[in-house]
Write a protein that holds these residues in place. Structure first.
Motif, short mmCIF file in Angstrom:
data_model
loop_
_atom_site.label_atom_id
_atom_site.label_comp_id
_atom_site.label_asym_id
_atom_site.label_seq_id
_atom_site.Cartn_x
_atom_site.Cartn_y
_atom_site.Cartn_z
N SER A 367 -62.32 73.77 -27.89
CA SER A 367 -64.05 73.24 -27.32
C SER A 367 -64.17 74.01 -25.91
O SER A 367 -64.64 73.94 -25.11
CB SER A 367 -64.08 72.33 -27.13
N GLY A 368 -62.64 75.23 -25.44
CA GLY A 368 -62.93 74.99 -23.90
C GLY A 368 -61.67 74.32 -22.71
O GLY A 368 -62.13 74.42 -22.01
N GLY A 369 -61.35 72.54 -23.15
CA GLY A 369 -61.00 72.01 -22.75
C GLY A 369 -59.64 72.68 -21.73
O GLY A 369 -59.43 72.06 -20.43
N ASP A 393 -62.85 79.53 -27.03
CA ASP A 393 -63.52 79.11 -26.10
C ASP A 393 -65.17 78.43 -26.64
O ASP A 393 -65.74 78.81 -26.69
CB ASP A 393 -63.38 78.37 -24.67
N PHE A 394 -64.93 77.24 -28.10
CA PHE A 394 -66.17 77.57 -28.42
C PHE A 394 -67.87 77.05 -27.97
O PHE A 394 -67.00 75.71 -27.43
CB PHE A 394 -66.29 76.29 -30.10
N ASP A 395 -68.39 77.62 -28.22
CA ASP A 395 -70.18 76.65 -27.28
C ASP A 395 -71.14 75.98 -28.38
O ASP A 395 -71.20 77.58 -28.93
CB ASP A 395 -70.70 77.72 -26.05
N GLY A 399 -75.00 72.62 -27.35
CA GLY A 399 -74.13 73.08 -25.53
C GLY A 399 -72.64 73.79 -26.05
O GLY A 399 -72.05 73.98 -26.49
N PRO A 400 -72.27 73.52 -24.71
CA PRO A 400 -70.56 74.54 -24.32
C PRO A 400 -69.26 72.99 -24.72
O PRO A 400 -68.63 73.47 -25.28
CB PRO A 400 -70.61 73.73 -22.82
#
Length: 429
Positions: A367-369, A393-395, A399-400
């Motif tokens: 998720s990009g965390g 990092d899936f947006d 949303g992000p």
């Protein structure tokens, strides 16, 4: 209509500016929340990825079975169709990518807190060896099954749970959500009501984790803005008579009333307006922001406003959802449901495993965390990078996202809506 429904209505310039300002500030506050990651063995950690777990390069050959407990019945049944459509669309696109992972979805009902449908559904899904369960929409329902799901080593991922109580819940690192905590929605709602000029507020509140959590956050924000909550009336799921609560609110004569309910709004709103309370001084929330054109007399809630998590829906995504279910007249939490399955599948792909614990270990990362991966917006692009051993990092459509160590999204937007004469609503901020 729902969060992204195609309702029509006049736009107030002042209200639109206020909504944009509040939503923007709140989104920035949420983005500032801390993030973290899962720590891999040092000898296996790729370079320049911080706390990220390694991604194994190479082809995949995975079959991922996922269950859903979304509301096909009960007080949130209006949310079921867009949520199930979001899951179905994600499954379709993942399978069409032909990237070495195939998704099978088993759809089951969550019911509401007056029934035991969710427990029966979860028991059935666990017997089918699902790796993850998406749902429920209701925070109260999810609390009845979260232990059953996570103790089985299965990921529990809700697209619509907003109770703040999930953040610190002991879930074995297996509970996640794409909907933001109601600490954010309450902040936006309380400030919106104050910005609209109300100095006193009445609250009609569903007595469950969702209702009381959102009411508490709304009250805190409204009072911090200088207002006073003069009535706070609770009711229980299944109640059919609200005379005492409505009488207390009318007696307090607040400048505004926030109706924090599910479909009980169909009963309490006409009763409030019928007793002389102005419809344009009512405020709705995500649990009841709906198309009331077939339920209320024309003009009953003209000018009423409401809040609901989620960005403005892209036209292309709306069309894709309608391609799955042409009968949709609401898109509430459809994007969040789509993203839930996308993230689950990407985590399985990154782990090269369909075990629930392995998926849970990689969910924050994809998720990009954590991981400092390349931003991607489609499953096909993400899978191609993962197959090379690269971080992603899936947006998504909602949303992000950017999940933190608690499984909460750290980036989100709360939309502000206003009702027109036909009792449908449109986004104003």
């Amino acid at each position: 209509m729902s969060v992204f429904a195609r309702a029509t209505g006049s736009r107030s310039a002042r209200a639109a500016w206020t909504g944009i300002a509040i939503a923007g500030v709140s989104a920035l506050l949420l983005t500032a929340c801390s993030t973290g990651g899962t720590t891999p063995e040092e000898s296996e950690e790729p370079a320049d990825t911080g706390d990220a777990l390694p991604i194994e390069a190479g082809e995949r050959d995975l079959t991922l079975k996922v269950g859903t407990i979304l509301p096909q019945s009960g007080t949130l049944a209006f949310l079921g169709p867009p949520e199930e459509a979001g899951v179905a669309l994600a499954a379709e696109e993942i399978n069409e990518a032909d990237a070495g992972i195939q998704v099978e979805v088993v759809y089951r009902d969550s019911g509401d807190t007056t029934t035991d449908i969710a427990t029966v559904s979860v028991t059935d899904l666990l017997s089918q060896d699902v790796s993850a369960i998406i749902g429920a929409a209701s925070s109260g329902v999810s609390f009845t099954v979260i232990d059953q799901i996570t103790s089985a080593g299965v990921v529990h991922f809700s697209p619509a749970n907003t109770s703040p109580d999930f953040t610190d819940y002991d879930d074995n690192g297996l509970y996640f959500r794409t909907a933001p905590s109601d600490l954010l929605q309450g902040e936006v709602l309380g400030n919106l009501i104050a910005e609209d000029g109300a100095s006193t507020l009445g609250l009609l509140v569903l007595n469950d984790p969702y209702g009381t959590g959102l009411a508490g956050a709304t009250k805190e924000a409204f009072e911090a803005a200088g207002g006073e909550v003069v009535a706070e009336e609770l009711f229980n799921t299944g109640d059919s008579n609200f005379d005492a609560q409505l009488s207390a609110i009318n007696a307090a004569n607040p400048d505004a009333v926030a109706v924090i309910t599910f479909d009980e709004a169909k009963v309490v709103v006409p009763a409030l307006v019928g007793a002389g309370y102005p419809g344009d001084q009512l405020y709705f929330v995500d649990g009841n922001l709906a198309d009331y054109s077939a339920d209320f007399a024309p003009g009953l809630v003209t000018g009423a406003k409401g809040t609901l998590p989620g960005p403005e829906l892209e036209a292309d995504f709306e069309d894709r959802l309608l391609g799955v279910d042409p009968d949709l007249d609401s898109f509430s939490y459809g994007p969040e449901s789509y993203d839930a399955l996308m993230l689950i599948a990407l985590a399985a792909y990154a782990a090269n495993s369909t075990a629930g614990e392995d998926i849970g270990a990689y969910l924050q990362q994809v998720s990009g965390g954590s991981g400092d991966g390349e931003v991607v917006t489609t499953f096909a692009d993400a899978a191609a990078l993962l197959a090379e051993g690269s971080q992603v990092d899936f947006d998504g459509a909602s949303g992000p996202i950017t999940l933190d160590e608690n499984g909460d999204p750290t980036e989100a937007t709360i939309g502000i809506y206003e009702y027109a004469d036909d009792n449908t609503y449109t986004r104003i901020g």
